[in-house]
Design an enzyme around this catalytic site. Structure first.
Site, PDB file in Angstrom:
ATOM      1  N   TRP A  40     -44.985  -6.627 -28.382  1.00  0.00           N
ATOM      2  CA  TRP A  40     -44.670  -6.277 -29.775  1.00  0.00           C
ATOM      3  C   TRP A  40     -43.708  -5.103 -29.839  1.00  0.00           C
ATOM      4  O   TRP A  40     -42.967  -4.958 -30.805  1.00  0.00           O
ATOM      5  CB  TRP A  40     -45.912  -6.140 -30.649  1.00  0.00           C
ATOM      6  CG  TRP A  40     -46.770  -4.907 -30.601  1.00  0.00           C
ATOM      7  CD1 TRP A  40     -46.997  -4.091 -29.551  1.00  0.00           C
ATOM      8  CD2 TRP A  40     -47.526  -4.387 -31.717  1.00  0.00           C
ATOM      9  NE1 TRP A  40     -47.875  -3.099 -29.914  1.00  0.00           N
ATOM     10  CE2 TRP A  40     -48.211  -3.261 -31.236  1.00  0.00           C
ATOM     11  CE3 TRP A  40     -47.705  -4.755 -33.044  1.00  0.00           C
ATOM     12  CZ2 TRP A  40     -49.065  -2.504 -32.059  1.00  0.00           C
ATOM     13  CZ3 TRP A  40     -48.546  -3.999 -33.853  1.00  0.00           C
ATOM     14  CH2 TRP A  40     -49.209  -2.896 -33.367  1.00  0.00           C
ATOM     15  N   ASP A  41     -43.660  -4.277 -28.761  1.00  0.00           N
ATOM     16  CA  ASP A  41     -42.640  -3.225 -28.709  1.00  0.00           C
ATOM     17  C   ASP A  41     -41.254  -3.844 -28.830  1.00  0.00           C
ATOM     18  O   ASP A  41     -40.397  -3.365 -29.579  1.00  0.00           O
ATOM     19  CB  ASP A  41     -42.716  -2.437 -27.396  1.00  0.00           C
ATOM     20  CG  ASP A  41     -44.009  -1.639 -27.258  1.00  0.00           C
ATOM     21  OD1 ASP A  41     -45.078  -2.277 -27.232  1.00  0.00           O
ATOM     22  OD2 ASP A  41     -43.950  -0.406 -27.202  1.00  0.00           O
ATOM     23  N   TYR A  88     -47.381   1.353 -12.964  1.00  0.00           N
ATOM     24  CA  TYR A  88     -48.219   1.180 -14.153  1.00  0.00           C
ATOM     25  C   TYR A  88     -49.487   0.465 -13.715  1.00  0.00           C
ATOM     26  O   TYR A  88     -49.446  -0.459 -12.907  1.00  0.00           O
ATOM     27  CB  TYR A  88     -47.483   0.337 -15.212  1.00  0.00           C
ATOM     28  CG  TYR A  88     -48.325   0.066 -16.445  1.00  0.00           C
ATOM     29  CD1 TYR A  88     -48.430   1.027 -17.443  1.00  0.00           C
ATOM     30  CD2 TYR A  88     -49.047  -1.122 -16.582  1.00  0.00           C
ATOM     31  CE1 TYR A  88     -49.233   0.807 -18.558  1.00  0.00           C
ATOM     32  CE2 TYR A  88     -49.846  -1.352 -17.692  1.00  0.00           C
ATOM     33  CZ  TYR A  88     -49.933  -0.382 -18.675  1.00  0.00           C
ATOM     34  OH  TYR A  88     -50.733  -0.604 -19.773  1.00  0.00           O
ATOM     35  N   GLN A 109     -50.058  -9.840 -27.730  1.00  0.00           N
ATOM     36  CA  GLN A 109     -50.048  -8.750 -28.718  1.00  0.00           C
ATOM     37  C   GLN A 109     -49.733  -9.334 -30.102  1.00  0.00           C
ATOM     38  O   GLN A 109     -49.381 -10.513 -30.220  1.00  0.00           O
ATOM     39  CB  GLN A 109     -49.026  -7.684 -28.325  1.00  0.00           C
ATOM     40  CG  GLN A 109     -49.550  -6.703 -27.278  1.00  0.00           C
ATOM     41  CD  GLN A 109     -48.613  -5.535 -27.049  1.00  0.00           C
ATOM     42  OE1 GLN A 109     -47.396  -5.706 -27.015  1.00  0.00           O
ATOM     43  NE2 GLN A 109     -49.170  -4.342 -26.872  1.00  0.00           N
ATOM     44  N   ASP A 172     -55.163  -0.125 -29.285  1.00  0.00           N
ATOM     45  CA  ASP A 172     -56.087  -0.308 -28.172  1.00  0.00           C
ATOM     46  C   ASP A 172     -57.382   0.486 -28.259  1.00  0.00           C
ATOM     47  O   ASP A 172     -58.438   0.001 -27.905  1.00  0.00           O
ATOM     48  CB  ASP A 172     -55.382   0.084 -26.863  1.00  0.00           C
ATOM     49  CG  ASP A 172     -54.028  -0.579 -26.708  1.00  0.00           C
ATOM     50  OD1 ASP A 172     -53.548  -1.220 -27.646  1.00  0.00           O
ATOM     51  OD2 ASP A 172     -53.455  -0.448 -25.618  1.00  0.00           O
ATOM     52  N   ARG A 205     -55.339  10.396 -24.619  1.00  0.00           N
ATOM     53  CA  ARG A 205     -55.478   9.026 -24.091  1.00  0.00           C
ATOM     54  C   ARG A 205     -56.941   8.575 -24.128  1.00  0.00           C
ATOM     55  O   ARG A 205     -57.840   9.381 -24.347  1.00  0.00           O
ATOM     56  CB  ARG A 205     -54.958   9.001 -22.639  1.00  0.00           C
ATOM     57  CG  ARG A 205     -53.485   9.308 -22.474  1.00  0.00           C
ATOM     58  CD  ARG A 205     -52.578   8.182 -22.878  1.00  0.00           C
ATOM     59  NE  ARG A 205     -52.871   6.942 -22.182  1.00  0.00           N
ATOM     60  CZ  ARG A 205     -52.277   5.778 -22.478  1.00  0.00           C
ATOM     61  NH1 ARG A 205     -51.382   5.701 -23.443  1.00  0.00           N
ATOM     62  NH2 ARG A 205     -52.592   4.670 -21.820  1.00  0.00           N
ATOM     63  N   TYR A 357     -54.863   8.835 -29.149  1.00  0.00           N
ATOM     64  CA  TYR A 357     -54.356   7.461 -29.170  1.00  0.00           C
ATOM     65  C   TYR A 357     -55.190   6.491 -30.029  1.00  0.00           C
ATOM     66  O   TYR A 357     -56.323   6.167 -29.676  1.00  0.00           O
ATOM     67  CB  TYR A 357     -54.370   7.129 -27.690  1.00  0.00           C
ATOM     68  CG  TYR A 357     -53.966   5.836 -27.147  1.00  0.00           C
ATOM     69  CD1 TYR A 357     -52.641   5.527 -26.965  1.00  0.00           C
ATOM     70  CD2 TYR A 357     -54.955   4.949 -26.731  1.00  0.00           C
ATOM     71  CE1 TYR A 357     -52.295   4.333 -26.357  1.00  0.00           C
ATOM     72  CE2 TYR A 357     -54.607   3.768 -26.123  1.00  0.00           C
ATOM     73  CZ  TYR A 357     -53.273   3.458 -25.949  1.00  0.00           C
ATOM     74  OH  TYR A 357     -52.945   2.286 -25.349  1.00  0.00           O
ATOM     75  N   GLU A 401     -44.322   9.251 -29.264  1.00  0.00           N
ATOM     76  CA  GLU A 401     -45.065   7.988 -29.362  1.00  0.00           C
ATOM     77  C   GLU A 401     -45.975   7.987 -30.604  1.00  0.00           C
ATOM     78  O   GLU A 401     -46.073   6.988 -31.309  1.00  0.00           O
ATOM     79  CB  GLU A 401     -45.875   7.824 -28.083  1.00  0.00           C
ATOM     80  CG  GLU A 401     -46.584   6.498 -27.925  1.00  0.00           C
ATOM     81  CD  GLU A 401     -47.401   6.461 -26.634  1.00  0.00           C
ATOM     82  OE1 GLU A 401     -47.472   7.491 -25.916  1.00  0.00           O
ATOM     83  OE2 GLU A 401     -47.981   5.394 -26.343  1.00  0.00           O
TER      84      GLU A 401
HETATM   85  C1  2M8 Z   1     -50.180   1.001 -25.612  1.00  0.00           C
HETATM   86  O1  2M8 Z   1     -50.883   0.049 -24.804  1.00  0.00           O
HETATM   87  C2  2M8 Z   1     -50.754  -0.013 -23.382  1.00  0.00           C
HETATM   88  C3  2M8 Z   1     -51.482  -1.279 -22.938  1.00  0.00           C
HETATM   89  O2  2M8 Z   1     -50.836  -2.396 -23.474  1.00  0.00           O
HETATM   90  C4  2M8 Z   1     -51.317   1.175 -22.660  1.00  0.00           C
HETATM   91  O3  2M8 Z   1     -51.973   2.034 -23.259  1.00  0.00           O
HETATM   92  O4  2M8 Z   1     -51.122   1.270 -21.433  1.00  0.00           O
HETATM   93  C5  2M8 Z   1     -50.409   0.609 -27.095  1.00  0.00           C
HETATM   94  O5  2M8 Z   1     -50.021   1.646 -27.954  1.00  0.00           O
HETATM   95  C6  2M8 Z   1     -49.669  -0.688 -27.428  1.00  0.00           C
HETATM   96  O6  2M8 Z   1     -49.744  -0.976 -28.793  1.00  0.00           O
HETATM   97  C7  2M8 Z   1     -48.206  -0.607 -26.985  1.00  0.00           C
HETATM   98  O7  2M8 Z   1     -47.607  -1.860 -27.164  1.00  0.00           O
HETATM   99  C8  2M8 Z   1     -48.070  -0.165 -25.524  1.00  0.00           C
HETATM  100  C9  2M8 Z   1     -46.613   0.094 -25.114  1.00  0.00           C
HETATM  101  O8  2M8 Z   1     -45.986   0.920 -26.049  1.00  0.00           O
HETATM  102  O9  2M8 Z   1     -48.793   1.044 -25.299  1.00  0.00           O
END
Ligand code: 2M8
Length: 431
Positions: A40-41, A88, A109, A172, A205, A357, A401
């Site tokens: 979705w990003d 990651y 997503q 999340d 986080r 978060y 962010e």
């Molecule tokens: C965040 O999610 C990721 C896992 O998908 C993470 O925390 O590692 C969330 O904010 C999610 O909505 C977003 O798409 C992603 C990347 O920006 O980060």
């Protein structure tokens, strides 16, 4: 579409972030914390990128859909083979799935992509026609929505689609997921490698216990072969934002179909169907917003989050619901248009944490979605106030962010792509 003179420094700074995060085929959300392509990003990024380079915006979406699975799902992460696999966590060896194009996760997503494709097309229709953008994207978008309808509609869900992991909600760490997650046994602490904590403070986080539960749910789904046996999964939730976005995205697909000379009627009908199901199954008129429903218990989850305001995105929202949800947005829980960004969680709620978060901070994507819903529903006064607050925040926070919803103090990583992209979109579009 051009930005006003005084906004030029902000527009340039946003463009710099998007250029720096462009990899050659798509844009990473962040060079440090999120060094791959997120689903979705990329949709939000395309919405901003189209003002800088319509061709890059088209490629952003084409590249994501290049990793679409045969069953139609669009994976939530597409891994960059050139990035070290331990950059990651959980990385490609955890997910153990590759399409012909790339290694991916098996989760999804929220379905913002048809909206992004339609906006991207409208930014430069001639260029898009020359490149065959809509004919390439339309069948893929149809297959994506068909996957959600075919595989993610629980028999007791009243026609709504379900998510099977908190990561699928995009929000999340939302307090809404605390109760269903409490049923999940975390994996042992040693099996989780918290790469995220190398890039963002622990206080911003999720906790280790929550991470252990995320990993358990993802491993269980993987071990089922990513087959959507909804009766066998522990976390099956009807989420208002996912469903409102699907209804809005079907509306965008209707526009795309009409533009291509295809029949828009089935998309309009599907949009109306999801709208009815959401208003019947998730909307609470007394509380003035929508709540997720836990399919395992059949019960609503009574946390007030920004996802509950997403009925504002519904093209067919009845006026009474529109007015009620708007009043909820303007009230003490969300203070819409009066805070730095719309809080992700009720400012007066028991679990509110302004810096952690998805448990209170304001985010640009959810604030932008509400702005866009308000504009489309003709609520231009509130929309204009929200837009001003978002631009003020962008000027002060350095494209972070997420931010403290009231003070605007930055949290999470900096130079975050959708923050820059959606800022650019706001600059180009007067309310
Ligand atoms: C965040 O999610 C990721 C896992 O998908 C993470 O925390 O590692 C969330 O904010 C999610 O909505 C977003 O798409 C992603 C990347 O920006 O980060």
């Amino acid at each position: 579409m051009t930005t006003a003179e005084g906004d030029a420094p902000l527009a340039h700074a946003a463009a710099r972030v998007l250029f720096a995060n462009w990899t050659g085929g798509y844009t990473v959300p962040s060079r440090s914390l999120y060094p791959h392509q997120w689903s979705w990003d990329s949709a939000f990024i395309a919405i901003g990128l189209r003002h800088l380079s319509p061709r890059r915006a088209q490629r952003e979406l084409e590249s994501l859909f290049g990793a679409q699975w045969a069953d139609g799902r669009v994976p939530h992460i597409v891994f960059d083979p050139a990035t070290p696999s331990d950059a990651y966590f959980p990385g490609p060896e955890f997910w153990r799935h590759s399409t012909a194009a790339a290694a991916t996760t098996g989760l999804v997503q929220p379905p913002v992509h048809a909206i992004a494709a339609w906006e991207t097309y409208r930014a430069a229709p001639d260029e898009a026609r020359r490149r065959g953008f809509l004919p390439r994207m339309y069948p893929r978008l149809v297959a994506w929505h068909a996957y959600l309808t075919r595989c993610r509609t629980p028999s007791t869900g009243g026609g709504l689609v379900a998510i099977v992991h908190p990561w699928e909600s995009g929000m999340d760490n939302s307090p809404s997921w605390d109760a269903p997650l409490a049923r999940v046994e975390p994996v042992p602490a040693g099996t989780v490698q918290r790469r995220d904590l190398q890039h963002a403070p622990a206080a911003d986080r999720p906790t280790d216990t929550d991470y252990g539960r995320y990993v358990r749910l993802a491993a269980d789904y993987r071990d089922l072969g990513y087959v959507d046996k909804l009766d066998a999964l522990d976390f099956v939730i009807l989420d208002p934002m996912t469903n409102a976005l699907l209804a809005a995205a079907e509306g965008a697909l209707a526009e795309i179909a009409a533009e291509m000379g295809a029949d828009p009627a089935p998309h309009r009908a599907r949009s109306a169907e999801i709208t009815d199901a959401l208003l019947t199954g998730l909307y609470d008129a007394d509380e003035g917003l929508a709540f997720p429903r836990d399919v395992r218990t059949g019960e609503p989850i009574h946390h007030r989050t920004v996802a509950g305001l997403m009925p504002l995105l519904l093209p067919g929202i009845p006026d009474a619901v529109l007015q009620t949800v708007l009043q909820t947005g303007l009230g003490a829980s969300f203070e819409l248009g009066r805070t730095a960004l719309v809080p992700s969680y009720d400012l007066t709620g028991p679990a509110f944490e302004p810096g952690r978060y998805w448990r209170g901070p304001g985010w640009f994507n959810t604030s932008w979605l509400l702005w866009r819903g308000l504009v489309d529903r003709g609520q231009t006064g509130v929309a204009a106030r929200l837009r001003e607050r978002m631009l003020d925040t962008a000027r002060r926070c350095g494209f972070r962010e997420y931010v403290h919803p009231i003070t605007g103090e930055g949290h999470g990583v900096g130079d975050f792509s959708w923050t820059a992209a959606l800022t650019l979109d706001l600059l180009h579009r007067r309310t």
